[in-house]
Design a protein around this motif. Sequence first.
Motif, mmCIF file in Angstrom:
data_model
loop_
_atom_site.group_PDB
_atom_site.id
_atom_site.type_symbol
_atom_site.label_atom_id
_atom_site.label_comp_id
_atom_site.label_asym_id
_atom_site.label_seq_id
_atom_site.Cartn_x
_atom_site.Cartn_y
_atom_site.Cartn_z
ATOM 1 N N LYS A 17 0.847 -1.184 0.000
ATOM 2 C CA LYS A 17 0.000 0.000 0.000
ATOM 3 C C LYS A 17 0.886 1.238 0.000
ATOM 4 N N ILE A 18 0.522 2.222 -0.819
ATOM 5 C CA ILE A 18 1.316 3.450 -0.932
ATOM 6 C C ILE A 18 1.159 4.270 0.346
ATOM 7 N N HIS A 19 2.296 4.579 0.966
ATOM 8 C CA HIS A 19 2.294 5.333 2.225
ATOM 9 C C HIS A 19 2.308 6.844 1.985
ATOM 10 N N SER A 20 1.912 7.589 3.000
ATOM 11 C CA SER A 20 1.874 9.050 2.888
ATOM 12 C C SER A 20 3.251 9.641 2.649
ATOM 13 N N TYR A 21 4.299 9.004 3.194
ATOM 14 C CA TYR A 21 5.652 9.535 3.044
ATOM 15 C C TYR A 21 6.297 9.134 1.718
ATOM 16 N N GLU A 22 5.538 8.450 0.837
ATOM 17 C CA GLU A 22 6.039 8.046 -0.476
ATOM 18 C C GLU A 22 5.375 8.815 -1.617
ATOM 19 N N VAL A 23 4.546 9.803 -1.279
ATOM 20 C CA VAL A 23 3.827 10.563 -2.301
ATOM 21 C C VAL A 23 4.233 12.033 -2.247
ATOM 22 N N ASP A 24 3.930 12.746 -3.358
ATOM 23 C CA ASP A 24 4.217 14.178 -3.410
ATOM 24 C C ASP A 24 2.964 14.966 -3.030
ATOM 25 N N PHE A 25 2.997 16.281 -3.277
ATOM 26 C CA PHE A 25 1.860 17.124 -2.881
ATOM 27 C C PHE A 25 0.609 16.832 -3.702
ATOM 28 N N ASN A 26 0.776 16.130 -4.848
ATOM 29 C CA ASN A 26 -0.378 15.689 -5.641
ATOM 30 C C ASN A 26 -0.933 14.347 -5.159
ATOM 31 N N GLN A 27 -0.327 13.810 -4.105
ATOM 32 C CA GLN A 27 -0.674 12.493 -3.545
ATOM 33 C C GLN A 27 -0.353 11.355 -4.507
ATOM 34 N N ARG A 28 0.606 11.596 -5.417
ATOM 35 C CA ARG A 28 1.065 10.561 -6.337
ATOM 36 C C ARG A 28 2.405 10.016 -5.860
ATOM 37 N N LEU A 29 2.633 8.728 -6.116
ATOM 38 C CA LEU A 29 3.907 8.110 -5.772
ATOM 39 C C LEU A 29 5.054 8.883 -6.418
ATOM 40 N N THR A 30 6.088 9.179 -5.647
ATOM 41 C CA THR A 30 7.239 9.872 -6.210
ATOM 42 C C THR A 30 8.128 8.892 -6.969
ATOM 43 N N VAL A 31 8.886 9.419 -7.916
ATOM 44 C CA VAL A 31 9.827 8.589 -8.657
ATOM 45 C C VAL A 31 10.889 8.035 -7.716
ATOM 46 N N THR A 32 11.288 8.827 -6.732
ATOM 47 C CA THR A 32 12.258 8.354 -5.741
ATOM 48 C C THR A 32 11.743 7.120 -5.019
ATOM 49 N N PRO A 76 0.506 5.522 -9.073
ATOM 50 C CA PRO A 76 -0.492 5.241 -8.034
ATOM 51 C C PRO A 76 -0.539 6.339 -6.987
ATOM 52 N N LYS A 77 -1.667 6.409 -6.296
ATOM 53 C CA LYS A 77 -1.884 7.470 -5.309
ATOM 54 C C LYS A 77 -1.827 6.921 -3.881
ATOM 55 N N TRP A 78 -1.769 7.854 -2.953
ATOM 56 C CA TRP A 78 -1.730 7.549 -1.529
ATOM 57 C C TRP A 78 -2.861 6.582 -1.149
ATOM 58 N N THR A 79 -2.537 5.566 -0.375
ATOM 59 C CA THR A 79 -3.396 4.490 0.155
ATOM 60 C C THR A 79 -3.733 3.435 -0.901
ATOM 61 N N GLU A 80 -3.379 3.664 -2.161
ATOM 62 C CA GLU A 80 -3.695 2.689 -3.207
ATOM 63 C C GLU A 80 -2.862 1.424 -3.006
ATOM 64 N N GLU A 81 -3.455 0.278 -3.300
ATOM 65 C CA GLU A 81 -2.747 -1.000 -3.204
ATOM 66 C C GLU A 81 -2.261 -1.406 -4.589
ATOM 67 N N VAL A 82 -0.973 -1.755 -4.683
ATOM 68 C CA VAL A 82 -0.377 -2.154 -5.957
ATOM 69 C C VAL A 82 0.409 -3.445 -5.765
ATOM 70 N N THR A 83 0.628 -4.155 -6.872
ATOM 71 C CA THR A 83 1.445 -5.368 -6.854
ATOM 72 C C THR A 83 2.649 -5.157 -7.759
#
Length: 252
Positions: A17-32, A76-83
């Motif tokens: 699950k995408i964590h809050s500390y892994e997204v940017d201000f758009n709530q999208r997963l950062t490349v980092t 993916p966005k914050w809280t989204e589940e990915v595989t």
Amino acid sequence: MDFYAFKFPQFHSHTLKIHSYEVDFNQRLTVTALFNYLQEIAWEHAHLLEYGWEHLLKKGWFWVLSRVEVEVFRLPKWTEEVTLITWPRGVDGVFALRDFEVYDSQGNKIIAATSSWLVLNIKTHRPVRSDWYSDFNFANRSALGHNASKLVEPARNPEFTERFDVRIGDIDMNQHVNNVRYIDWAYNTYSIEHFRNFHPSRVIVNFNTEGKPNDSITVTRFQNADNESVVEINNAETEKNLCRLLFGWEKN
């Protein structure tokens, strides 16, 4: 069940699950954060296949990531589940190839990537021939249909440049600059306005020389095309290129 396939699985996956500390201000997963995912699952699968960091260390060898190419269909966005799925794809000369795919909870492929790795001798830092690796039972599957691209030096009209020293938080367990730090440095050359309007659709990274503690670094960005830019990360004293990155952009 084939014991070899059971003990040495061709594919390895993680659902997360995408964590809050892994997204940017758009709530999208950062490349980092994405590159951290790729590197971590690659290490994990290599360990399961018994050619991980500690296995190679016994031979006097170590893994080095050389090139990565990523195609982003959707971040993916914050809280989204990915595989996340990874698999080794074989060899190309001295390079060991490894691919990745990321799927959303509906089974849609949202990210695909390929990477090229070297195995170096600890004492000489010279590449080890891939013979030891080439007889593995590789999956007949390619995420992008090609290997990670080699980037050429850009034209000399920079639109951004900065200089700073390598800091303690940049250093990994091998006492070199962590691979993902280069992506972070390059990413931070862009303004918040840029990310309000664009998101990355393609990222290519070439790791060319290791950065070390106390190195002085220059980061320079060039406009390569209307929807592309290249970032050069060099040793400021020697001018040797450490890392070269290309970002492809799409409008939000």
